[in-house]
Design an enzyme around this catalytic site. Structure first.
Site, PDB file in Angstrom:
ATOM      1  N   ARG A   1     -34.857   3.070  -6.369  1.00 30.77           N
ATOM      2  CA  ARG A   1     -35.043   2.449  -7.686  1.00 30.77           C
ATOM      3  C   ARG A   1     -35.576   1.025  -7.555  1.00 30.77           C
ATOM      4  NH1 ARG A   1     -29.622   2.433 -10.386  1.00 30.77           N
ATOM      5  NH2 ARG A   1     -28.995   2.122  -8.246  1.00 30.77           N
TER       6      ARG A   1
ATOM      7  N   ASN B   1     -30.731   6.581 -11.563  1.00 38.02           N
ATOM      8  CA  ASN B   1     -30.167   7.696 -10.808  1.00 38.02           C
ATOM      9  C   ASN B   1     -29.579   8.700 -11.789  1.00 38.02           C
ATOM     10  OD1 ASN B   1     -30.736   6.649  -8.270  1.00 38.02           O
ATOM     11  ND2 ASN B   1     -28.708   5.781  -7.980  1.00 38.02           N
TER      12      ASN B   1
END
Length: 106
Positions: free
Chosen positions: A34, A53
């Site tokens: 990320r 996520n």
């Protein structure tokens, strides 16, 4: 009656604003994926959205901005030097909804 076809990806040279939602499968959680996605989106520029996520082990990436920039981010998600291991990416295209300030990690 058939369901409507999903929106098709925009032309690579399009400056038209779009919304791309991508789900990235593989070993993409717990490896900085990320963070690197946010860094890439900021480097490409003029994109807003987030990387998140999901409970099933994927990373969801939502990016809004010019189509050609969203396509660049999608290309990086599929074939770039990403952390972890990407087994596949599924994306959908839509019209922008707005409401994002910058590109976030969620």
């Amino acid at each position: 009656m058939c369901p409507p076809s999903p929106p098709v990806p925009p032309a690579a040279d399009s400056r038209e604003p779009v919304r791309m939602t991508a789900w990235v499968r593989g070993m993409v959680q717990g490896v900085g994926f990320r963070w690197h996605t946010r860094a890439r989106a900021l480097a490409i520029g003029d994109l807003s959205g987030f990387a998140l996520n999901t409970a099933d082990g994927r990373v969801q990436v939502v990016a809004e901005g010019p189509a050609e920039r969203c396509l660049r981010l999608l290309g990086w998600l599929r074939e770039g030097d990403t952390p972890g291991r990407v087994d596949g990416v599924t994306e959908i295209w839509d019209t922008p909804r707005g409401g994002y300030e910058g590109f976030e990690i969620r």
